[in-house]
Design an enzyme around this catalytic site. Structure first.
Site, short mmCIF file in Angstrom:
data_model
loop_
_atom_site.label_atom_id
_atom_site.label_comp_id
_atom_site.label_asym_id
_atom_site.label_seq_id
_atom_site.Cartn_x
_atom_site.Cartn_y
_atom_site.Cartn_z
N ARG A 178 -20.79 -3.18 -20.19
CA ARG A 178 -21.35 -2.18 -19.28
C ARG A 178 -20.77 -0.79 -19.54
O ARG A 178 -21.31 0.20 -19.08
CB ARG A 178 -21.08 -2.57 -17.82
CG ARG A 178 -21.82 -3.81 -17.37
CD ARG A 178 -21.46 -4.15 -15.94
NE ARG A 178 -21.83 -3.12 -14.98
CZ ARG A 178 -23.02 -3.01 -14.40
NH1 ARG A 178 -23.96 -3.88 -14.68
NH2 ARG A 178 -23.26 -2.06 -13.52
N ARG A 182 -18.15 6.54 -26.54
CA ARG A 182 -18.89 7.61 -27.20
C ARG A 182 -17.96 8.50 -28.03
O ARG A 182 -16.83 8.74 -27.62
CB ARG A 182 -19.58 8.49 -26.16
CG ARG A 182 -20.62 7.72 -25.41
CD ARG A 182 -21.42 8.64 -24.52
NE ARG A 182 -22.25 7.83 -23.66
CZ ARG A 182 -22.53 8.11 -22.41
NH1 ARG A 182 -22.06 9.23 -21.87
NH2 ARG A 182 -23.29 7.31 -21.69
N ARG A 256 -16.91 -11.69 -5.93
CA ARG A 256 -16.02 -10.59 -5.64
C ARG A 256 -16.74 -9.73 -4.61
O ARG A 256 -17.96 -9.51 -4.70
CB ARG A 256 -15.78 -9.80 -6.93
CG ARG A 256 -14.51 -9.03 -6.95
CD ARG A 256 -13.29 -9.90 -6.81
NE ARG A 256 -12.12 -9.05 -6.69
CZ ARG A 256 -11.03 -9.38 -6.05
NH1 ARG A 256 -10.94 -10.55 -5.44
NH2 ARG A 256 -9.99 -8.56 -6.01
N ARG A 287 -11.83 3.03 -6.23
CA ARG A 287 -12.56 4.30 -6.36
C ARG A 287 -12.55 5.05 -5.04
O ARG A 287 -12.41 4.44 -3.97
CB ARG A 287 -14.04 4.09 -6.69
CG ARG A 287 -14.34 2.99 -7.66
CD ARG A 287 -15.79 3.02 -8.09
NE ARG A 287 -16.49 1.79 -7.76
CZ ARG A 287 -17.44 1.25 -8.51
NH1 ARG A 287 -17.84 1.84 -9.61
NH2 ARG A 287 -18.03 0.14 -8.15
N GLU A 309 -12.77 2.44 -1.79
CA GLU A 309 -13.34 1.11 -2.09
C GLU A 309 -12.23 0.13 -2.46
O GLU A 309 -11.49 0.36 -3.40
CB GLU A 309 -14.33 1.28 -3.26
CG GLU A 309 -14.94 0.00 -3.74
CD GLU A 309 -16.00 0.23 -4.82
OE1 GLU A 309 -16.74 1.24 -4.75
OE2 GLU A 309 -16.08 -0.60 -5.73
N TYR A 356 -25.25 -10.22 -12.66
CA TYR A 356 -24.80 -8.84 -12.46
C TYR A 356 -25.98 -7.90 -12.77
O TYR A 356 -25.95 -7.16 -13.74
CB TYR A 356 -23.63 -8.60 -13.42
CG TYR A 356 -22.71 -7.44 -13.11
CD1 TYR A 356 -23.10 -6.37 -12.32
CD2 TYR A 356 -21.43 -7.43 -13.64
CE1 TYR A 356 -22.23 -5.33 -12.07
CE2 TYR A 356 -20.56 -6.39 -13.40
CZ TYR A 356 -20.96 -5.34 -12.61
OH TYR A 356 -20.11 -4.29 -12.38
N ASP A 358 -28.55 -4.75 -12.32
CA ASP A 358 -28.70 -3.42 -11.72
C ASP A 358 -29.99 -3.44 -10.89
O ASP A 358 -30.81 -4.35 -11.02
CB ASP A 358 -28.80 -2.36 -12.82
CG ASP A 358 -27.45 -2.15 -13.51
OD1 ASP A 358 -26.41 -2.33 -12.84
OD2 ASP A 358 -27.44 -1.82 -14.70
N1 UDP Z 1 -13.96 -0.75 -15.54
C1 UDP Z 1 -12.65 -0.39 -15.76
N2 UDP Z 1 -12.25 0.89 -15.43
C2 UDP Z 1 -13.09 1.79 -14.89
C3 UDP Z 1 -14.43 1.43 -14.66
C4 UDP Z 1 -14.84 0.14 -15.00
O1 UDP Z 1 -11.85 -1.18 -16.22
O2 UDP Z 1 -12.65 2.92 -14.60
C5 UDP Z 1 -14.37 -2.13 -15.89
C6 UDP Z 1 -14.18 -3.10 -14.72
O3 UDP Z 1 -13.82 -4.36 -15.23
C7 UDP Z 1 -15.57 -3.11 -14.10
C8 UDP Z 1 -16.47 -3.06 -15.35
O4 UDP Z 1 -15.76 -2.18 -16.23
O5 UDP Z 1 -15.78 -4.27 -13.36
C9 UDP Z 1 -17.86 -2.56 -15.09
O6 UDP Z 1 -17.81 -1.28 -14.50
P1 UDP Z 1 -19.02 -0.59 -13.74
O7 UDP Z 1 -18.59 0.78 -13.41
O8 UDP Z 1 -20.26 -0.81 -14.51
O9 UDP Z 1 -19.06 -1.46 -12.41
P2 UDP Z 1 -19.92 -1.29 -11.06
O10 UDP Z 1 -20.29 0.15 -10.91
O11 UDP Z 1 -21.07 -2.23 -11.19
O12 UDP Z 1 -18.94 -1.72 -10.03
#
Ligand code: UDP
Length: 379
Positions: A178, A182, A256, A287, A309, A356, A358
């Site tokens: 995910r 880049r 989770r 976050r 969060e 999972y 979107d």
């Molecule tokens: N992840 C991470 N650090 C970050 C953001 C994401 O390690 O700063 C990892 C973490 O394991 C997370 C996964 O990448 O569950 C997918 O992140 P995404 O932001 O896509 O998750 P969502 O927004 O669906 O919670």
């Protein structure tokens, strides 16, 4: 509760359930009853307005709509327009802000370099070399083979521990997919999306419009049980977790979950952006959301709302499937059992598929399921 009589019964008023309700009601002209466990529509996409600040927020975490699936956009545009919001994510590590997904700016900033794209590529190749031959069967190995150990330790390792409550070695490599890597300065999180943004009037309005039909009734606070003997002419469409439906017959599916802590801040702008990630262990939250930034076109007042969060384990408030081998095989047992034993019940969506997805993937799956329903339940 009195017996329900309808053509189609839908359990759950998230995207999967509401899109199917809308299609069945408007195209097939059949009666639909939706049973919703909560007291509102929209599933985890539900948005509401904070009374004190007037700021609209997403009750179950910030949802950014993005899609490259044409059929989804063609469908959804009749129910909402999107504002010009472009998602950007920042990560705060050791009191410094870095860009995510990891890009040329993150690499140069973190390693205090001034690399060009090709220099950065060569550098990362050296960083990842010793992991590149390993089988990428788990999250940690996959991540290290893409970004190397130092970036992994800073931005990914502890965030992932907090998010999933598990050692990243026990998580599937697919979760790391995910996060793109880049070698340019593009910081748009969904840079390839055909359409992205926040619904102009919020998510909840989309759901209100989807079910606004004389053919659709919705009952809130309804805990559906498998053996409720309702009078259903065609089909029951179930969108909740399958273990709940079958009383954990094959064991519980782990999820989770998230808890949110809202705070009103006495300033106009707390952090300058909609989401900042906190990958360090010392913070229990992952976050901080500041929803005013999702709607720059609106004139919000002098106070702002922030939402922390906190990941938790809670099977009653499912958010993320823990897609390890044990849970996957349990889910398959539920799926096989239902497919074999009940031809009048079908299921789908993020919860029922234990996937999972979107938002756009969920809508796309619902539209495909509708084609099947239309073909098979004509009369
Ligand atoms: N992840 C991470 N650090 C970050 C953001 C994401 O390690 O700063 C990892 C973490 O394991 C997370 C996964 O990448 O569950 C997918 O992140 P995404 O932001 O896509 O998750 P969502 O927004 O669906 O919670």
């Amino acid at each position: 509760m009195k017996k329900i009589k309808t053509d189609f019964l839908i359990i759950g008023a998230g995207f999967y359930g509401c899109v199917l309700a809308e299609r069945i009601a408007s195209v097939m002209k059949k009666k639909v009853v939706i049973l919703e466990k909560r007291d509102h529509i929209g599933g985890n996409c539900y948005s509401e307005t904070d009374k004190e600040t007037g700021i609209e927020f997403h009750k179950y975490g910030t949802h950014i709509f993005h899609t490259s699936i044409n059929s989804v956009w063609e469908y959804l545009k009749d129910f909402t327009s999107f504002n010009s919001y472009r998602h950007q994510v920042l990560s705060r590590f050791k009191n410094k802000i870095y860009q995510l997904p990891i890009n040329l700016e993150t690499i140069n900033n973190f390693f205090k370099k001034d690399f060009t794209p090709s220099e950065a590529k060569r550098f990362i190749l050296r960083e990842t070399k010793k992991f590149s031959k390993t089988q990428k069967i788990n999250f940690e190995v996959k991540a290290k083979s893409q970004i190397g150990e130092k970036l992994y330790n800073a931005f990914i390792k502890n965030y992932t521990y907090k998010q999933w409550g598990k050692n990243p070695k026990e998580l599937p490599a697919s979760i790391f997919n995910r996060l793109p890597l880049r070698f340019d300065y593009n910081e748009s999180y969904f840079k390839n999306a055909l359409v992205q943004g926040i619904p102009q009037d919020g998510y909840t309005k989309i759901f209100e419009r989807l079910i606004d039909s004389a053919n659709i009734d919705i009952i809130y606070n309804y805990n559906y049980e498998y053996n409720n003997d309702h009078d259903i002419k065609y089909l029951t469409i179930y969108t909740g977790p399958l273990d709940k439906l079958l009383n954990n017959k094959f064991g519980k599916l782990d999820w989770r979950s998230l808890k949110f802590k809202k705070q009103i801040m006495n300033c106009e702008d707390f952090q300058g952006t909609s989401v900042i990630n906190f990958p360090e262990k010392k913070y229990k939250f992952t976050r901080i959301h500041e929803p005013r930034h999702l709607h720059v076109e609106r004139n919000y007042g002098k106070k702002t709302l922030i939402i922390k969060e906190f990941p938790t384990l809670d099977n009653n408030e499912p958010y993320y499937p823990i897609n390890d081998t044990q849970n996957r095989s349990r889910h398959k047992k539920y799926k096989d059992f239902l497919n074999k034993n009940n031809k009048k019940l079908i299921f789908g969506g993020r919860l029922a598929d234990y996937a999972y997805y979107d938002m756009d993937m969920t809508i796309s799956a619902a539209l495909k399921k509708f084609d099947f329903i239309k073909k098979n339940f004509k009369n």
